[in-house]
Design an enzyme around this catalytic site. Structure first.
Site, PDB file in Angstrom:
ATOM      1  N   GLU A  51       0.809  -1.221   0.000  1.00 49.07           N
ATOM      2  CA  GLU A  51       0.000   0.000   0.000  1.00 49.07           C
ATOM      3  C   GLU A  51       0.844   1.274   0.000  1.00 49.07           C
ATOM      4  O   GLU A  51       0.431   2.312  -0.508  1.00 49.07           O
ATOM      5  CB  GLU A  51      -0.960   0.019   1.188  1.00 49.07           C
ATOM      6  CG  GLU A  51      -2.097  -0.988   1.097  1.00 49.07           C
ATOM      7  CD  GLU A  51      -1.740  -2.367   1.646  1.00 49.07           C
ATOM      8  OE1 GLU A  51      -0.554  -2.604   1.946  1.00 49.07           O
ATOM      9  OE2 GLU A  51      -2.658  -3.197   1.797  1.00 49.07           O
ATOM     10  N   PHE A 113     -11.574  -6.786  14.306  1.00 52.56           N
ATOM     11  CA  PHE A 113     -10.496  -7.276  13.428  1.00 52.56           C
ATOM     12  C   PHE A 113     -10.165  -6.216  12.378  1.00 52.56           C
ATOM     13  O   PHE A 113     -11.049  -5.694  11.707  1.00 52.56           O
ATOM     14  CB  PHE A 113     -10.943  -8.583  12.754  1.00 52.56           C
ATOM     15  CG  PHE A 113      -9.922  -9.104  11.768  1.00 52.56           C
ATOM     16  CD1 PHE A 113      -8.659  -9.500  12.188  1.00 52.56           C
ATOM     17  CD2 PHE A 113     -10.221  -9.175  10.417  1.00 52.56           C
ATOM     18  CE1 PHE A 113      -7.708  -9.957  11.277  1.00 52.56           C
ATOM     19  CE2 PHE A 113      -9.284  -9.646   9.504  1.00 52.56           C
ATOM     20  CZ  PHE A 113      -8.029 -10.033   9.937  1.00 52.56           C
ATOM     21  N   LYS A 163     -17.486  -0.310   6.403  1.00 53.25           N
ATOM     22  CA  LYS A 163     -17.956  -1.279   5.406  1.00 53.25           C
ATOM     23  C   LYS A 163     -19.479  -1.251   5.228  1.00 53.25           C
ATOM     24  O   LYS A 163     -19.988  -1.350   4.100  1.00 53.25           O
ATOM     25  CB  LYS A 163     -17.503  -2.686   5.810  1.00 53.25           C
ATOM     26  CG  LYS A 163     -17.805  -3.724   4.741  1.00 53.25           C
ATOM     27  CD  LYS A 163     -17.160  -5.054   5.049  1.00 53.25           C
ATOM     28  CE  LYS A 163     -17.454  -6.044   3.922  1.00 53.25           C
ATOM     29  NZ  LYS A 163     -16.845  -7.352   4.184  1.00 53.25           N
TER      30      LYS A 163
END
Ligand code: TPP
Length: 577
Positions: A51, A113, A163
């Site tokens: 990244e 997570f 998300k």
């Protein structure tokens, strides 16, 4: 109105902004967005191998084009890997948008997570950041992010996207805003005319003037006007490391780069000047060194888009806040209105003095008949072979300074390096970004062996994505710049700077990544190897140039000294100063 999911909105907004390429790496929290990306063909995605490289590639793209670079990463480690690239872009005022995935909104704060507080972690190294709390806000947030990144003093903007806000089954009306309204953000659009007139008066009175131009001239698209102004006034021009190319490098009025490894004549000109016109430059420590002794006789006119930069390190006598392009245009009109000319007699004497410095101590290096090749030789050969017209990215260290000193940049945006943060590992991904932007132009990365090892895996990206960049590796087996400091200031105690003479085998490593690998030991082979590389356009090329290990970068302004006390190479030490 069209109904889209949050993920579709992100992708559609990129299309509506005219984004052609994004650089990224997928993961759990951005799966919905990657799915939306898959189902369209307007925005192309370059899959990097780390990244950090996505951010540097987007950064290289932005520096080469002037358009914002766009990055997409997943939450947690994906996002934290982007921090170095955000900081690199932030320090050099590069427009960039980083879209980072985040865990579900109701999990934030639960140590879920791959949860990282990206808004918090990135805060000191972004111009602004947004957290998407409701998918309905995505069009407006995207519009604002692009506006903030590209206006005023440009910089990176992070958008953190939980998300659940991108879920495919939750649709909301999509309309991309035409305009943005932000009460708290209103960059100035022109300079103060009274200040500009005052500055013109000072320029007319100057006997030993200098124009000191930085990266802001390039970012602010002011190169043409700066060149016009300099020619009209016949003033010497010096560039910062970030400003190379904003005034033609081969112009006789260019006295070269200034600062720690700047030319003798640029540093002497600055130090002895009576009026400095600083344009889009920060007066940072690499230029000022000891602020108490900086340019003792000079009045400073400082033009910058960012009011916080003016008088931050050195007090400006005439501050002018505004976009460089606009202010220079206004300054040229103010000169017309004034109708006068600078003091020609004084300027003649000033130029004589400058030419004297240039003649005695101008930039040069020793070549050795049968000895190892000099890194400067390679850069000069590259300059010759590319007609000075390549996009050159560099990494950080001695090779970066040689690339700045011995390649002449006549145009803006050709010289692409991490000036502010000094990020090792920048050159290869940045070259990928520049080559994506200009596939028909030559793009060379000038690299060091230490830096190469930080992001070399991106040559895999370059091969797979068919981005045929070229790498000139100035391999001295050392972390050369650190070695130089240890030699000069730590009595040759070479602590942890030797890499290895034969590991890795760069030719084989390059070949294993799908590139053409070439090794050059003999100075005679430098030009033919570069010519061969320039003929190869179907894959990346890496040339491992085995250069002299003990070569040092000169001149050098030692820590705490004034710019007039710069150290010259041993061969020039007995020459008059
Ligand atoms: C990520 C990072 N780590 C450490 C440094 C400190 N540093 C600056 S230059 C340099 C040496 C670079 O070595 P190399 O790539 O071999 O280039 P050379 O100086 O030999 O040309 C180091 C370690 C840095 N700038 N960036």
């Amino acid at each position: 109105m069209e109904m889209l999911s949050g993920a579709e909105m992100v992708v559609r907004a990129l299309q509506d902004e005219g984004v052609e390429y994004i650089f990224g790496y997928p993961g759990g929290s951005v799966l919905h967005i990657y799915d939306a990306l898959f189902q369209q063909d307007k925005v192309s995605h370059i899959l990097v191998r780390h990244e950090q490289a996505a951010t540097h590639a987007a950064d290289g793209y932005a520096r080469a084009t002037g358009k914002p670079g766009v990055v997409m990463v997943t939450s947690g480690p994906g996002a934290t890997n982007a921090i170095t690239g955000l900081a690199t872009a932030f320090m050099d005022s590069i427009p960039m948008i980083v879209l980072s995935g985040q865990v579900r909104s109701d999990w934030i704060g639960d140590d879920a997570f791959q949860e990282t507080d990206m808004i918090g972690v990135s805060r000191p190294v972004v111009k602004h950041s947004f957290m998407v709390r409701d998918a309905k806000d995505i069009p407006e947030i995207m519009k604002k992010a692009f506006y903030i990144a590209t206006t005023g003093r440009p910089g990176p903007v992070l958008i953190d996207i939980p998300k659940d806000q991108t879920a495919p089954n939750v649709k909301n009306p999509y309309e991309y805003p035409k305009k943005v309204k932000m009460r708290s953000y209103a960059p100035v659009s022109r300079g103060h005319s009274g200040q500009i007139r005052k500055a013109v008066e000072e320029l007319m009175k100057a006997k030993r003037p200098v124009i000191y131009a930085g990266g802001g001239v390039i970012q602010g698209e002011g190169s043409e006007l700066l060149t016009k102004l300099a020619h009209r006034l016949n003033f010497p021009v010096t560039n910062t490391l970030m400003g190379l190319g904003c005034f033609p490098g081969t112009d006789p009025q260019n006295v070269g780069m200034l600062g720690m490894h700047g030319t003798y004549e640029a540093n002497m000109t600055m130090h002895s000047s009576d009026v400095i016109l600083a344009v889009g430059a920060r007066l940072d420590d690499r230029v000022t060194n000891n602020v108490k002794k900086f340019c003792p006789g000079a009045k400073i006119i400082h033009i910058d888009i960012d009011p916080a930069t003016i008088s931050k390190n050195i007090m400006a006598h005439i501050p002018i806040v505004g976009p460089v392009h606009q202010v220079l245009e206004e300054m040229l009109s103010a000169l017309d209105e004034h109708g006068g000319e600078p003091d020609q007699k004084a300027l003649e004497r000033w130029w004589e003095e400058i030419e004297g410095w240039r003649k005695v101590h101008g930039m040069r290096y020793e070549t050795n008949e049968n000895g190892p090749m000099k890194p400067q030789q390679v850069v000069e050969a590259l300059y010759k072979a590319t007609g000075g017209d390549a996009y050159v990215t560099s990494d950080v260290g001695q090779h970066q300074m040689f690339a700045a000193q011995y390649y002449k940049y006549d145009k803006p945006r050709r010289w692409i390096n991490s000036g502010g943060l000094g990020t090792m590992g920048f050159s290869i991904p940045a070259a990928i970004g520049a080559k994506v932007a200009f596939p028909d132009r030559m793009v060379w990365a000038i690299d060091g062996d230490g830096c190469f090892q930080m992001t070399a895996q991106e040559l895999v990206t370059a091969t797979v994505e068919k981005i045929p960049i070229k790498v000139a590796l100035l391999n001295n087996s050392y972390l050369g710049m650190v070695r130089q400091w240890q030699e000069m200031f730590y009595e040759e105690r070479y602590s942890e700077v030797f890499l290895s003479k034969d590991v890795p085998n760069y030719k084989m490593w390059a070949e294993s990544m799908g590139c053409v690998g070439i090794r050059v030991d003999d100075p005679e082979e430098v030009a033919p190897a570069i010519a061969r590389a320039n003929e190869i356009n179907d894959r990346p090329v890496v040339i491992d140039f085995r250069v002299a290990a003990a070569e040092k970068v000169y001149p050098m302004v030692p820590s705490g000294a004034t710019n007039s006390e710069l150290m010259v190479p041993p061969s020039q030490q007995d020459l008059p100063r």
